[in-house]
Every structure is written in C-alpha cells, then in structure tokens.
Scaffold this active site. Structure first.
Site, PDB file in Angstrom:
ATOM      1  N   ARG A  15       0.822  -1.216   0.000  1.00  0.00           N
ATOM      2  CA  ARG A  15       0.000   0.000   0.000  1.00  0.00           C
ATOM      3  C   ARG A  15       0.862   1.275   0.000  1.00  0.00           C
ATOM      4  O   ARG A  15       0.542   2.256   0.654  1.00  0.00           O
ATOM      5  CB  ARG A  15      -0.970  -0.005   1.190  1.00  0.00           C
ATOM      6  CG  ARG A  15      -2.130  -0.972   1.006  1.00  0.00           C
ATOM      7  CD  ARG A  15      -3.137  -0.866   2.122  1.00  0.00           C
ATOM      8  NE  ARG A  15      -2.546  -1.291   3.390  1.00  0.00           N
ATOM      9  CZ  ARG A  15      -2.979  -0.925   4.594  1.00  0.00           C
ATOM     10  NH1 ARG A  15      -4.003  -0.115   4.698  1.00  0.00           N
ATOM     11  NH2 ARG A  15      -2.393  -1.364   5.682  1.00  0.00           N
ATOM     12  N   LYS A  18      -0.983   4.491  -1.066  1.00  0.00           N
ATOM     13  CA  LYS A  18      -1.854   5.034  -0.016  1.00  0.00           C
ATOM     14  C   LYS A  18      -1.033   5.901   0.935  1.00  0.00           C
ATOM     15  O   LYS A  18      -1.367   7.058   1.196  1.00  0.00           O
ATOM     16  CB  LYS A  18      -2.491   3.877   0.752  1.00  0.00           C
ATOM     17  CG  LYS A  18      -3.242   4.305   1.984  1.00  0.00           C
ATOM     18  CD  LYS A  18      -3.545   3.112   2.882  1.00  0.00           C
ATOM     19  CE  LYS A  18      -4.217   3.531   4.163  1.00  0.00           C
ATOM     20  NZ  LYS A  18      -5.542   4.123   3.943  1.00  0.00           N
ATOM     21  N   LYS A 116     -20.253   4.201  -7.006  1.00  0.00           N
ATOM     22  CA  LYS A 116     -19.705   2.862  -7.215  1.00  0.00           C
ATOM     23  C   LYS A 116     -19.461   2.540  -8.678  1.00  0.00           C
ATOM     24  O   LYS A 116     -20.275   2.868  -9.535  1.00  0.00           O
ATOM     25  CB  LYS A 116     -20.643   1.822  -6.628  1.00  0.00           C
ATOM     26  CG  LYS A 116     -20.465   1.747  -5.148  1.00  0.00           C
ATOM     27  CD  LYS A 116     -21.087   0.520  -4.564  1.00  0.00           C
ATOM     28  CE  LYS A 116     -20.928   0.590  -3.078  1.00  0.00           C
ATOM     29  NZ  LYS A 116     -19.898  -0.298  -2.562  1.00  0.00           N
ATOM     30  N   GLY A 444     -26.327   2.452  16.183  1.00  0.00           N
ATOM     31  CA  GLY A 444     -25.571   1.356  16.784  1.00  0.00           C
ATOM     32  C   GLY A 444     -24.235   1.760  17.355  1.00  0.00           C
ATOM     33  O   GLY A 444     -24.021   1.697  18.554  1.00  0.00           O
ATOM     34  N   SER A 445     -23.321   2.201  16.492  1.00  0.00           N
ATOM     35  CA  SER A 445     -21.986   2.476  17.009  1.00  0.00           C
ATOM     36  C   SER A 445     -21.926   3.870  17.623  1.00  0.00           C
ATOM     37  O   SER A 445     -22.596   4.799  17.156  1.00  0.00           O
ATOM     38  CB  SER A 445     -20.953   2.347  15.890  1.00  0.00           C
ATOM     39  OG  SER A 445     -21.268   3.194  14.827  1.00  0.00           O
ATOM     40  N   GLU A 496     -21.068  -0.760  20.333  1.00  0.00           N
ATOM     41  CA  GLU A 496     -20.234  -1.527  19.384  1.00  0.00           C
ATOM     42  C   GLU A 496     -18.728  -1.297  19.541  1.00  0.00           C
ATOM     43  O   GLU A 496     -17.980  -1.386  18.577  1.00  0.00           O
ATOM     44  CB  GLU A 496     -20.670  -1.253  17.929  1.00  0.00           C
ATOM     45  CG  GLU A 496     -22.122  -1.628  17.652  1.00  0.00           C
ATOM     46  CD  GLU A 496     -22.584  -1.383  16.214  1.00  0.00           C
ATOM     47  OE1 GLU A 496     -21.752  -1.285  15.302  1.00  0.00           O
ATOM     48  OE2 GLU A 496     -23.819  -1.314  16.016  1.00  0.00           O
ATOM     49  N   HIS A 706     -21.989  12.018   8.472  1.00  0.00           N
ATOM     50  CA  HIS A 706     -20.752  11.969   7.692  1.00  0.00           C
ATOM     51  C   HIS A 706     -19.945  13.244   7.812  1.00  0.00           C
ATOM     52  O   HIS A 706     -18.841  13.343   7.291  1.00  0.00           O
ATOM     53  CB  HIS A 706     -21.066  11.668   6.226  1.00  0.00           C
ATOM     54  CG  HIS A 706     -21.771  10.361   6.057  1.00  0.00           C
ATOM     55  ND1 HIS A 706     -23.146  10.265   6.022  1.00  0.00           N
ATOM     56  CD2 HIS A 706     -21.305   9.095   5.988  1.00  0.00           C
ATOM     57  CE1 HIS A 706     -23.482   8.991   5.900  1.00  0.00           C
ATOM     58  NE2 HIS A 706     -22.386   8.268   5.885  1.00  0.00           N
TER      59      HIS A 706
HETATM   60  N1  GLN Z   1     -24.739  -0.589  13.183  1.00  0.00           N
HETATM   61  C1  GLN Z   1     -23.741  -0.067  12.320  1.00  0.00           C
HETATM   62  C2  GLN Z   1     -23.094   1.153  12.976  1.00  0.00           C
HETATM   63  O1  GLN Z   1     -23.753   1.854  13.635  1.00  0.00           O
HETATM   64  C3  GLN Z   1     -24.320   0.336  10.977  1.00  0.00           C
HETATM   65  C4  GLN Z   1     -23.267   0.845  10.030  1.00  0.00           C
HETATM   66  C5  GLN Z   1     -23.731   1.032   8.588  1.00  0.00           C
HETATM   67  O2  GLN Z   1     -24.878   1.123   8.290  1.00  0.00           O
HETATM   68  N2  GLN Z   1     -22.824   1.130   7.668  1.00  0.00           N
HETATM   69  O3  GLN Z   1     -21.926   1.411  12.824  1.00  0.00           O
END
Ligand code: GLN
Ligand code: ZN
Length: 774
Positions: A15, A18, A116, A444-445, A496, A706
């Site tokens: 890499r 990178k 993509k 989640g995370s 998570e 994001h």
């Molecule tokens: N549960 C995952 C998180 O919260 C979902 C991530 C995703 O949708 N890419 O990180």
C-alpha cells in the site's frame, strides 16, 4: 495466441501509494517524492508482467486516485469551481482538489461526487457535464505513461476509458440536454490523444467499454456504431481492443461484434454461456479475448475448465485470433498471495486454493503454454498443482459441512415468515415496549476513539490480557449507556466498541470465513478494504453478540437494542465462494444470524436490529435480473429475522440508498422498523415510502453523521415536520443517518442532545394538535 492484462492494481504491494498520498496531503512529503512512488509502482508492475511473459502489458492503468478522474483531467473537463486552482496550482494538486475538495487559502470548494464502479466496491469520480461542455487535451498523463513504459522496454498497450463509457458514467449538471450529444465535442480530443500515442509508437489501444454489457438505449447503440466507425476511419493501422466486463453482452452481442475493432474482450467468468453464441457470429476480422481468470475474486483458476474454453475458441476461429486474459482489470484483486506468510492468519490449507493479482498473471501465462501444447516443466507442474487444488476444494471437509447443507435444504417458507402480520405485531410490541410517540434511538456504534482502537491493537499484540481488554470495553459501554439514559434516548445501544468492522467482527466468529494480512483492495482514492474470504459452509459455533448485549441490558431498565449485520451485507462485503451460487451462501449466513437473533431474544433482548446497508448495491447490472436477486436477498433477511416472537421488535438499517425502484422489496423484508439515511436529501428519500404507503415504522435520519457539523434542534425539527407531512406520526422514529463510530464525542453529544429535544418538541406539538382537534 496472445496473453494480455486489462489493468493491474496500483496501490502497491505494501500500500505504498496510499501512504505516499496521505503523507503528501498532510504536507509531510513533496510532490517529487509522491511522483517517484507512483513511477516506482508502475515500473514494478510492468517488470512483473514482463518477467511473467505477458504479451500485451497495459499502461495508463496506474492512477494517483481514480482512472475516471484521470480521464476527466486528460479531457480538460474541469468543473468551473476549480478553475481558480487550475490556474495557480500544479496539475496533481488540481487533480486532488477535484477528488477531495479544497479548503485552504480562503477557498472552500466541494469535491466531485463519487459513486460505485458498476457492481464493484470500487468508487469512481463522476464526470460533471454542462450543456455546452467543451473538451480539450489537458493532462498528458496517458502519453507520459506510454513513454515511460517504452523507456522501461515495454511497448505498452494504453488503456483508455472508451468515449461512450466515459459519457455514460457522467452526470448532466443542468437541464435540457442529453450527455450523449456531447460526443461531437468529445471525439476530436480522443482522436488527438490517439494521434499522439501513435506518433510515439503505440500499436495497440484498449478501450474500456463495460457499458456494452448493460442495458443500452437505441441512441447509445447507434452512437457506439458511429463513434467506432469514425475512430477506425481516422486510425486504420492502430489495433483496437474493445473491453467489456462485469456482464455478458446479451442483447448487445451483435452490436459489439459489429464494431470495427481488432479484438473484443468478453467476461467469461460472469457470463460463460456467451462464448458459444459469440463464436457463431464473430466476423472473420475480429479476434476474441477470453476473460477466463476471475479478476474480481481470490480463487485459483480451474485450468481444466479454462482450457476447454480456449480449445473451443481455437477450434472455431484459430489460435491467431484468440487472446487470453483475466475477466476484468486486476484492480479488484489483492496484490500478492506470496505476502500472506502468517499461517495462523491464513492457513496453508486454504491458501492453496487462492490466487491474487500476481498469481493470476502467472495463471494466464501458464494457460497459454498449456493451450498451445508447448508446455514446459513449470507449466505442467502448475497444471498438476492446479488440478489438485481444484479437486480438493470439491470435497475438503474444511469447506463442506453436510449439516449446514441439509439445514439450508430443509428451510421452508414458514422459516421466512413472522408469526403474525405487522399490524398485529405492532400492538403486541407496544404493550411490552411502551414507547412514546417519536421514539429516539441511534444506529448502533458510538465514537470509536483513538483510545478504543489502541486497546484493541494492544490486545491483539498481547499487550493487554483478555480480561483487561474486556474491562476497558465494559467501562466504555457503561459510560455510553449512562450517557444515553441521562439525555433521554428511548432505545439505547451498547455502542459496538468491541467491533473493528461490522462484517469482520461476525466473520471472525463464524466457521467458513478466512482472513488475510495483506489482501487489500482499493475502494476509493487512498482508501483500501480487506474483505473477509468466505471459503466454506457458514456455521455459527457459538453466540457472537449476546455477551455484550446482555451486559448492556443488565445495566439499565430501558430497552437496549441488539445489533447484528445482515446476511446480504456480510455476503456483499466479502470475497465469496465461486463453487456455489451466492444465494446459497447467503442463506447459510442467514441461518447463522437467525440463531443469533433467537439467542438474543432468549437473553432478554426485546429489540434487535439487523443492518442491511449493502442490499441495494447487490443489485445485478441488468434490470431483467433484479427480481431474482431481490427474491433471495429479501428471503435471506426474513430467514434471519423470523425466528422470534411477535413481541420482539426487529429493526433494519440501510444507508446510501435510493428506494424508489425497490420499495416493494423493502416492504417485503417486513422489518418492524427501518432506519434510513435521509438528511442529506432533506427527506426526499422518504417520498418513496410515502407514495408506497409503507405500512411499517420508519426512522428517517435527521442528521448527517458523515460531517463533523452539529445540526441545530430547529433544523432537525424542520426535517421531522417534513417527514410528518408524508408519513403518519405514529409510524415515525427519530435517529441519526447512520452509526456514529467515525465521529468525536463532543459533536456526538451536542447533536444527540438536540435530537432528543427535537423529538420531544415534535411529540408535544403533535399531542397539542390532537387535543385541539378533539
Ligand atoms: N450498526 C452499524 C453502525 O452503527 C451500521 C453501520 C452502517 O450502516 N454502515 O456502525
Ligand atoms: Zn448506515
């Protein structure tokens, strides 16, 4: 017979690219240094192919960021917002500004959009077109690379994105024109480039035209005809290879074979059945390049099978007209299997079945030797080894688990069906869960801080004991639970923290998955991914997430949501088996996830989320094949979700999705709640659900995770009002767009506090209105 490669990975075996790019971006190295790294990689790639004995070696397959962006700059199609940079900066700085945006020297210019590359996990920069879009030769990259290959003793075959594919990849940025009509402005620049290349001694040109494998409009087909006719007229002596990949030519078969090319490349891995038909109609003047070594996967080629293809082609059109190649560019393969040295990570038993880019190059060369009947000792030995590997894979107990196969066979429609319809479940769930109007949750995370990542890496290196690592994660989890309680989130998550990645975490605990140390594949720019390898029947030997969910639930009286990655997403983000249909592998994973869902329920978890962010990207390139894919994808999700009682609430989550054309299938998944990314489109994505009268509950993301920007309560209230305008309030949840793992705690705290306030206010406003009415 000749061998050729459509393109070689360019990130470097370690890499290097990178690292060099990222250092350059952070100002730590000079442009000269970066250019040197790039050149070294190209030189190494050429040398490798030369030594292996490849006849036609590509150039211009190297790129500092993306091959489509290279083409944009070559054609001088620079969007206006970069013109100021263009006039002041080095070409490569302009290039990176277009790729990554530019926030310096008082300028704030957004990056070009990325999307993509067909059905791969590679992302390209989308060309932007204006109505009177002009093109002119701007970057000399392609010429320079050709010259530099020549100096290295390689009369290379320049690879260039074909003019039609270039236009079809792009996006019209204003109304009132059709991008195909830009061909008149575009073609002269292609001609100029080819003239230049020819004057420097180029004999071959490879035009990448993967769109020939897709559904094409009548106009696109006609444009294909006229464009290549004209190019041929201009260059009677240049040898043209038209390369198609990722799909069969199907209804474009006669179009593709009628184009005035010297060689047509077809993907026989994706669509082996097209060979016979092509051999029947191929004109005398056209040679055929057989894409027989899988450029998208990591399995050893089956020589016997490939030699049959070659023999068939040679018998039909003669060996002079046959070329042997990988199915597509090797960009989508990891670099070199030889660098997988740690047997504890990748066992030799599994490694013997695999081939990365370098090994694939040698496979191509051996196939030619074997097919031309003058196989030398190494080729014969490779054949014997190949046969042994291919044969053991068919029967190895490492791969084949009869119990798993039987279980898949015995799965019935009932297994993919909840006990009661949603309307009934909703009532039952509400009795148990007692959630307020506009319930709040997250995806989640929670932030994966430097610290959390440092614990994991120390644990992996043995610098922390399992106990110490566990303790640290528990503290972080508890802190996160307490904080969510404090700010008043309704459905909590554990955060998570124990997960590195949402697929790898599960793969590591399932039978049938292997991992590599260096199996990196470029995803976009300097970003690489290292997908797990699904090599065998998938089976769950023990619960995977119960420990953490149960621990988190034990800390609080509020509901904690269990968090799983869904079968389609696990499949989609891995290298998959090529010895059985994807649908079968997916069902095996679905059954493993089903067991996990059931165990979570047994452990007292009443709300379980099964993430499926990748369901849409699994869609086949041809629309005619969508329904077949969606059928097994949706069924797999349902198998994983349907083992629970009516009172257990199943959530799913999707991001980066347009839902319009698959909304019926999303409804068929029958999740009790779906959370989706929505804020960037200002709730526009919700319209599909509204038009469809989507019956189940929905959490449209109210803030964009994001970006580090903290949204205000008012903004989120505003979005909630927009949502309420199209979806009944009783169906709505309030949550961010996606997981928070890439964010920092301070932003996250501020944003979530505001989000909870927004939800409460929306609920109060709704109640007031209701009281007024009654
Ligand atoms: N549960 C995952 C998180 O919260 C979902 C991530 C995703 O949708 N890419 O990180
Ligand atoms: Zn997401």
């Amino acid at each position: 017979m000749q061998t050729h490669i459509l393109g070689y990975p360019r990130i470097g075996s370690k890499r290097e690219l990178k690292k060099a790019c990222e250092q350059y971006w952070s100002g730590k190295t000079s442009l000269t240094e970066l250019l040197k790294v790039g050149n070294t990689i190209s030189q190494q790639n050429w040398k490798l192919q030369q030594e292996a004995g490849i006849d036609l070696i590509p150039c211009n397959d190297f790129s500092f960021y993306d091959q489509v962006l290279d083409m944009i700059l070559t054609l001088g199609a620079i969007p206006e917002r970069y013109l100021e940079i263009a006039s002041q900066k080095a070409e490569l700085d302009l290039y990176f500004a277009m790729a990554r945006g530019y926030q310096k020297d008082g300028l704030d210019i957004t990056a070009m959009e990325m999307t993509k590359w067909f059905d791969t996990n590679y992302h390209y920069i989308v060309p932007e077109f204006q109505k009177n879009q002009q093109f002119s030769l701007f970057s000399q990259k392609i010429i320079n690379e050709f010259i530099s290959a020549k100096q290295a003793g390689v009369n290379a075959k320049p690879v260039i994105i074909g003019p039609l594919t270039y236009l079809l990849l792009g996006k019209e940025k204003e109304e009132g024109f059709d991008k195909l009509d830009l061909i008149g402005n575009l073609l002269p620049v292609y001609i100029e480039i080819l003239k230049d290349l020819q004057s420097h001694g180029a004999e071959w040109i490879q035009f990448d035209e993967p769109f020939l494998g897709l559904d094409l409009s009548k106009k696109a087909k006609e444009t294909y005809q006229s464009v290549y006719k004209e190019l041929r007229r201009e260059f009677p002596d240049l040898k043209f290879i038209i390369a198609t990949y990722f799909e069969g030519l199907k209804d474009n078969l006669s179009l593709a074979t009628s184009l005035p090319a010297d060689v047509l490349h077809i993907d026989l891995v994706r669509c082996p059945e097209q060979l016979d038909e092509i051999l029947n109609i191929i004109p005398q003047t056209l040679s055929l390049s057989l894409g027989i070594v899988d450029g998208r996967n990591i399995w050893k080629n089956d020589f016997e099978k490939s030699l049959n293809f070659i023999e068939k082609a040679v018998n039909a059109i003669g060996s002079e007209r046959v070329f042997i190649a990988p199915s597509c560019s090797l960009l989508h393969s990891p670099f070199d299997l030889d660098s997988e040295k740690n047997e504890e990570i990748l066992s030799p038993d599994i490694k013997q079945w695999m081939a990365f880019a370098k090994q694939k190059v040698y496979e191509i060369v051996s196939l030619k030797k074997l097919a031309s009947g003058n196989a030398n000792y190494p080729a014969l030995q490779q054949f014997a080894e190949n046969k042994k590997a291919v044969d053991t894979r068919k029967t190895s107990p490492l791969i084949h688990n009869q119990q798993v196969k039987d279980r898949v066979d015995l799965t019935t429609d009932d297994d993919a069906q909840r006990n009661s319809p949603f309307s009934r479940r909703k009532e039952d769930q509400q009795k148990v869960l007692q959630l307020p109007l506009f319930p709040t949750t997250t995806i989640g995370s929670f932030p994966q801080t430097q610290e959390v990542r440092a614990w994991r890496s120390k644990f992996k290196k043995g610098e922390l004991t399992a106990e110490q690592y566990d303790d640290l994660l528990k503290k972080e989890t508890e802190r996160t639970i307490r904080w969510q309680e404090k700010i008043g989130i309704d459905v909590l998550v554990h955060g998570e923290f124990e997960r590195n990645d949402m697929v790898e975490y599960f793969g590591e605990q399932l039978d049938g998955f292997a991992f590599t140390q260096n199996g990196w594949v470029q995803s976009y720019g300097s970003r690489c991914v290292k997908p797990p390898v699904i090599y065998g029947d998938v089976h769950r030997p023990h619960p995977m997430t119960v420990y953490w969910s149960q621990y988190a639930q034990s800390l609080t009286d509020q509901w904690v949501k269990g968090m799983l990655t869904g079968p389609v997403t696990i499949l989609q983000w891995s290298f998959v088996r090529d010895d059985q249909p994807r649908s079968v592998t997916c069902k095996q994973i679905a059954l493993a996830i089903r067991d996990e869902v059931n165990d979570l329920e047994k452990a007292g978890i009443r709300i379980i989320q099964i993430d499926e962010p990748a369901i849409r990207e699994g869609l086949p390139l041809r629309k005619a094949e969508w329904q077949e894919y969606l059928k097994w994808a949706v069924e797999s999700f349902r198998i994983s979700a349907s083992g629970v009682e009516d009172t257990t609430q199943i959530h799913t989550h999707m991001c980066y999705s347009e839902f319009n054309d698959i909304i019926q299938n999303i409804a068929d998944m029958d999740a009790d709640v779906i959370t989706i990314e929505c804020s960037r489109s200002q709730m526009e994505l919700l319209q599909a659900f509204a038009d469809f009268k989507y019956p189940n509950e929905i959490g449209p993301g109210v803030y964009d995770i994001h970006s580090p920007r903290v949204p205000s309560k008012e903004e989120m209230l505003d979005l909630l009002k927009k949502a309420q305008a199209v979806i009944p309030a009783q169906q709505l949840w309030v949550n961010p767009d996606c997981g928070l793992k890439t964010r920092h705690w301070d932003e996250t705290e501020k944003a979530l506090i505001a989000m909870v306030e927004a939800a409460k206010e929306a609920a109060e406003a709704f109640d007031n209105e209701r009281n007024l009415v009654s």
